[in-house]
Motif scaffolding. Structure first.
Motif, PDB file in Angstrom:
ATOM      1  N   MET A   1       0.966  -1.153   0.009  1.00  0.00           N
ATOM      2  CA  MET A   1      -0.161  -0.117   0.186  1.00  0.00           C
ATOM      3  C   MET A   1       0.910   1.261  -0.047  1.00  0.00           C
ATOM      4  O   MET A   1       2.165   1.254   0.409  1.00  0.00           O
ATOM      5  N   SER A   2       0.361   2.397  -0.206  1.00  0.00           N
ATOM      6  CA  SER A   2       0.988   3.621  -0.378  1.00  0.00           C
ATOM      7  C   SER A   2      -0.061   4.637  -0.236  1.00  0.00           C
ATOM      8  O   SER A   2      -1.100   4.631  -0.764  1.00  0.00           O
ATOM      9  N   TRP A   3       0.554   5.755   0.134  1.00  0.00           N
ATOM     10  CA  TRP A   3      -0.369   7.116   0.060  1.00  0.00           C
ATOM     11  C   TRP A   3      -0.136   7.762  -1.164  1.00  0.00           C
ATOM     12  O   TRP A   3       1.024   7.762  -1.825  1.00  0.00           O
ATOM     13  N   GLY A   4      -1.262   8.519  -1.866  1.00  0.00           N
ATOM     14  CA  GLY A   4      -1.075   9.010  -3.060  1.00  0.00           C
ATOM     15  C   GLY A   4      -0.908  10.831  -2.893  1.00  0.00           C
ATOM     16  O   GLY A   4      -2.433  11.283  -2.723  1.00  0.00           O
ATOM     17  N   TYR A   5       0.002  11.398  -2.934  1.00  0.00           N
ATOM     18  CA  TYR A   5      -0.074  12.947  -2.972  1.00  0.00           C
ATOM     19  C   TYR A   5      -0.132  13.218  -4.312  1.00  0.00           C
ATOM     20  O   TYR A   5       1.209  13.418  -5.141  1.00  0.00           O
ATOM     21  N   TRP A   6      -1.341  13.483  -5.208  1.00  0.00           N
ATOM     22  CA  TRP A   6      -1.196  13.562  -6.586  1.00  0.00           C
ATOM     23  C   TRP A   6      -1.624  14.944  -7.230  1.00  0.00           C
ATOM     24  O   TRP A   6      -1.944  15.880  -6.245  1.00  0.00           O
ATOM     25  N   LYS A   7      -1.584  15.040  -8.314  1.00  0.00           N
ATOM     26  CA  LYS A   7      -1.851  16.022  -9.068  1.00  0.00           C
ATOM     27  C   LYS A   7      -3.257  15.983  -9.966  1.00  0.00           C
ATOM     28  O   LYS A   7      -3.609  14.720 -10.194  1.00  0.00           O
ATOM     29  N   TYR A   8      -3.872  16.817 -10.242  1.00  0.00           N
ATOM     30  CA  TYR A   8      -5.648  16.663 -10.586  1.00  0.00           C
ATOM     31  C   TYR A   8      -5.682  17.751 -11.677  1.00  0.00           C
ATOM     32  O   TYR A   8      -6.254  18.380 -11.437  1.00  0.00           O
ATOM     33  N   PRO A   9      -5.002  17.395 -12.741  1.00  0.00           N
ATOM     34  CA  PRO A   9      -5.229  18.191 -14.286  1.00  0.00           C
ATOM     35  C   PRO A   9      -6.581  17.994 -14.718  1.00  0.00           C
ATOM     36  O   PRO A   9      -7.209  16.650 -14.262  1.00  0.00           O
ATOM     37  N   PHE A  10      -7.148  18.291 -15.549  1.00  0.00           N
ATOM     38  CA  PHE A  10      -8.416  18.099 -16.344  1.00  0.00           C
ATOM     39  C   PHE A  10      -8.619  16.729 -16.683  1.00  0.00           C
ATOM     40  O   PHE A  10      -9.324  16.073 -16.623  1.00  0.00           O
ATOM     41  N   ILE A  11      -7.365  16.291 -17.626  1.00  0.00           N
ATOM     42  CA  ILE A  11      -7.282  14.891 -17.997  1.00  0.00           C
ATOM     43  C   ILE A  11      -6.556  14.105 -17.090  1.00  0.00           C
ATOM     44  O   ILE A  11      -5.614  14.387 -16.476  1.00  0.00           O
ATOM     45  N   PRO A  12      -7.259  13.103 -16.022  1.00  0.00           N
ATOM     46  CA  PRO A  12      -6.775  12.420 -15.313  1.00  0.00           C
ATOM     47  C   PRO A  12      -5.625  11.730 -15.549  1.00  0.00           C
ATOM     48  O   PRO A  12      -5.237  11.232 -16.618  1.00  0.00           O
ATOM     49  N   MET A  13      -4.656  11.800 -14.673  1.00  0.00           N
ATOM     50  CA  MET A  13      -3.567  11.276 -14.560  1.00  0.00           C
ATOM     51  C   MET A  13      -3.767   9.782 -14.018  1.00  0.00           C
ATOM     52  O   MET A  13      -4.411   9.216 -13.209  1.00  0.00           O
ATOM     53  N   VAL A  14      -2.412   8.872 -14.274  1.00  0.00           N
ATOM     54  CA  VAL A  14      -2.653   7.456 -13.938  1.00  0.00           C
ATOM     55  C   VAL A  14      -1.445   7.226 -13.077  1.00  0.00           C
ATOM     56  O   VAL A  14      -0.356   7.719 -12.994  1.00  0.00           O
ATOM     57  N   SER A  15      -1.969   6.375 -12.010  1.00  0.00           N
ATOM     58  CA  SER A  15      -1.321   5.964 -10.595  1.00  0.00           C
ATOM     59  C   SER A  15       0.042   5.404 -11.391  1.00  0.00           C
ATOM     60  O   SER A  15      -0.166   3.913 -11.959  1.00  0.00           O
ATOM     61  N   ARG A  16       1.336   5.616 -10.812  1.00  0.00           N
ATOM     62  CA  ARG A  16       2.394   4.808 -11.092  1.00  0.00           C
ATOM     63  C   ARG A  16       2.572   3.539 -10.464  1.00  0.00           C
ATOM     64  O   ARG A  16       2.744   2.490 -11.142  1.00  0.00           O
TER      65      ARG A  16
END
Length: 649
Positions: free
Chosen positions: A239-254
């Protein structure tokens, strides 16, 4: 003479071109995520490059699929909703009854947003640092001790909730443990029956923690706060936490793309609008950190977000087996602008998770897929079966997408059985009320200050002490209105020259201020080695007549020239654990007895009107009683004290 084989130039160019995609990509990862395709027309090429990157990266990182097949760790693959909660949260612990109230805690979450799958319980900061106890001591000191924790974990398990506790690599200034941190936390978790460990500030929990956990016979799931520093660490960090970015086009989790069974809990603790977080999590088939009690600061989830969490979690839990599909296809083609979908095939069936990133409702066709005779389609979000339209051998699925909303479709050849029919009925009842009708306003949690009767000033010093009632070190924190610290006082006689031991104080007289451990557990006492001198490496030269003199009066209030970092173990009545270095800093800043600010009332004017000029040195009030003209409120060896307000003010 060199022999020439005469390979055509076109053939060599083709070999080079074929090798390049495996070595590079137009869409490299950006931290924890991959960017999405720039447009719908680029989706096919984007997906081809993403798959090539994943195939090679898995080889380079040595990812082993067997680690995610371990039955005792597979619960993490469906742990979608996980709050972090303070161990002293009033819904979790009743301080009057002195017991944990697991039922009340979970009932509140069930009612507000549909419940949780796991919980991260936080017993460490902001409590750590007031004395020499380390992170593991704070776990042992929880009311009821380890036996009480074991019972609490069992109550969570009885309600289907997994339990995690944190570990901190930065905890290096407190009491050391005999065993390594990895072995200590693994042993404690095995003793209380906990399920996992959150690695606070870890960029991937090291392999030694996995080895220590397996050695106990009680394997744990590890969840680093940050994405692993190396993709190889996905082998043991499930498991891990996700500190993500949120552009209009969704990004994909690495992590999810490299290992579809890896669970990410998207975390955005201070955000008041959870729409971006939830849409990104739903699109990627991962979870969300439903964190509200942020170390005592309440950032509550709005009613709209709470209802969205309820519906998203129901779909993810019901179809968790689909969301670990190795054939996951993010950004599968959709019809409408602003609508994005992921495709999750499994055993001849297919699930789509869909998000509407626009701020308006979208009606009509949403998905256009190859037509399959006998295939049935179910709108999971709205709880109805869809009747596809035919268009040149393709099935067109039409349904409504709410503004900034969600959608889900299931395709299978079989008609709905009783379980699926019940689920559809439940979702149909929920979706009868659109998300837009729920309030989206974030509100401050109302609080009332509980008045506390002021402490009656003492008319004389306690028995066994020497000096006046103002003897020794005095710390008062009226600026912090927490019940625990308001009007907190500490009196302790200290000798200027020899650091004389404090007098014997009776527990009855000082039971309101002294540290009292739980029955059956006594933290180790901090001792001062004789070799320890002041931080300058030498003892100061005291004016004649002051050597061995007990500090009292103004001198006692301005003992800042003493080396608290090393002398603090002597400031321990009844063998109480010594406060850490930052408590010494707070003592140095305590100022006069009646001050309401840590630097004293005579500095209020400077604090209210900060100047760009270098602050002047705080002045002494005791004349020539300080050694060699040294001034109070500073560490030995520094010429000046910068007048900075403690961050708690």
């Amino acid at each position: 003479m060199t022999k020439s084989y005469g390979l055509p130039a076109a053939f060599l160019a083709a070999l080079v071109a074929a090798a390049l995609p495996g070595q590079d990509t137009q869409y490299p990862p950006q931290g924890q995520q991959f960017p999405g395709p720039p447009s719908k027309a680029d989706t096919a090429d984007w997906l081809r490059q993403m798959r090539q990157y994943r195939a090679e990266r898995r080889v380079r990182a040595g990812l082993d699929p067997a680690s995610y097949a371990r039955p005792e760790l597979q619960w993490a693959q469906s742990s979608f909703m996980q709050p972090q909660s303070m161990i002293e949260d009033r819904y979790l612990y009743d301080p009057v009854a002195g017991r944990f109230t697991i039922g009340r805690f979970l009932a509140d979450l069930d009612a507000r947003y549909g419940g949780i799958d796991s919980v991260l319980l936080w017993p460490v900061y902001p409590n750590i640092g007031i004395d020499n106890r380390n992170q593991f001591d704070l776990l042992r000191d929880i009311p009821g001790g380890l036996a009480g924790l074991k019972q609490m974990v069992a109550e969570f398990h009885a309600r289907g909730v997994r339990v995690l506790f944190p570990t901190m690599p930065w905890d290096t200034g407190t009491r050391p443990e005999e065993r390594s941190p990895a072995a200590t936390i693994a042993g404690l978790m095995a003793e209380i029956g906990a399920d996992g460990v959150n690695g606070d500030t870890f960029g991937g929990v090291p392999r030694t923690y996995r080895q220590a956990s397996d050695a106990t016979g009680h394997p744990l799931v590890f969840e680093p706060e940050g994405y692993p520093d190396s993709d190889e660490m996905l082998n043991w960090d499930h498991m891990s936490w996700g500190y993500w970015k949120y552009p209009f086009i969704p990004m994909v989790s690495r992590g999810k793309w490299l290992e579809p069974r890896h669970m990410v809990n998207v975390c955005d603790r201070w955000n008041k609008d959870k729409t971006d977080n939830l849409q990104a999590a739903f699109f990627n088939g991962v979870g969300y950190e439903t964190w509200e009690n942020i170390w005592g600061i309440w950032n509550g989830i709005t009613e709209r977000d709470a209802e969205a969490i309820r519906r998203v979690a129901k779909i993810e839990r019901r179809f968790a087996d689909y969301l670990v599909s190795p054939d996951w296809e993010p950004h599968t083609p959709t019809v409408q602008y602003g609508v994005f979908a992921s495709r999750w095939p499994r055993n001849g069936r297919t699930l789509w998770t869909i998000v509407n990133r626009t701020v308006y409702d979208i009606e009509g066709a949403q998905l256009e897929i190859p037509a399959t005779p006998g295939m049935r389609y179910f709108d999971l979000w709205n709880g109805v079966e869809l009747k596809p339209a035919q268009n040149n051998g393709r099935a067109v699925l039409a349904f409504r997408m709410e503004a900034q909303g969600y959608g889900a479709v299931l395709a299978q050849a079989e008609p709905a059985d009783s379980a699926l029919s019940g689920f559809l009925n439940e979702m149909r009842n929920l979706s009868a009320r659109p998300l837009s009708t729920f309030p989206k306003v974030w509100r401050v949690l109302p609080q009332n200050i509980v008045e506390i009767t002021p402490t009656t000033p003492a008319s004389q010093a306690p028995d066994g002490s020497n000096g006046s009632r103002r003897l020794g070190i005095h710390l008062r924190s009226e600026w912090n209105r927490n019940r625990r610290w308001r009007r907190y006082r500490r009196r302790c006689p200290v000798s200027v020259g020899g650091f004389s031991a404090p007098p014997s104080l009776t527990p009855a007289r000082h039971q309101a201020v002294l540290y009292r451990p739980i029955p059956g557990h006594q933290p180790p006492v901090c001792r001062l080695p004789e070799s320890h001198q002041l931080s300058s490496g030498r003892r100061p030269q005291f004016p004649a007549g002051l050597e061995g003199r007990s500090m009292s009066g103004r001198l006692g209030r301005q003992a800042g020239y003493l080396d608290f970092d090393r002398g603090r173990p002597r400031l321990c009545p009844m063998g109480r654990q010594a406060p850490p270095a930052r408590m010494g800093v707070a003592i140095r800043r305590a100022g006069p007895r009646s001050s309401r600010l840590p630097l004293g009332q005579h500095l209020v004017r400077r604090l209210r009107a900060p100047s760009r000029q270098r602050p002047r040195t705080a002045r002494t009030r005791c004349g020539g009683c300080l050694p060699q003209g040294r001034q109070p409120f500073r560490r030995d060896g520094h010429d000046r004290q910068r007048l900075a307000v403690d961050r708690r003010v």
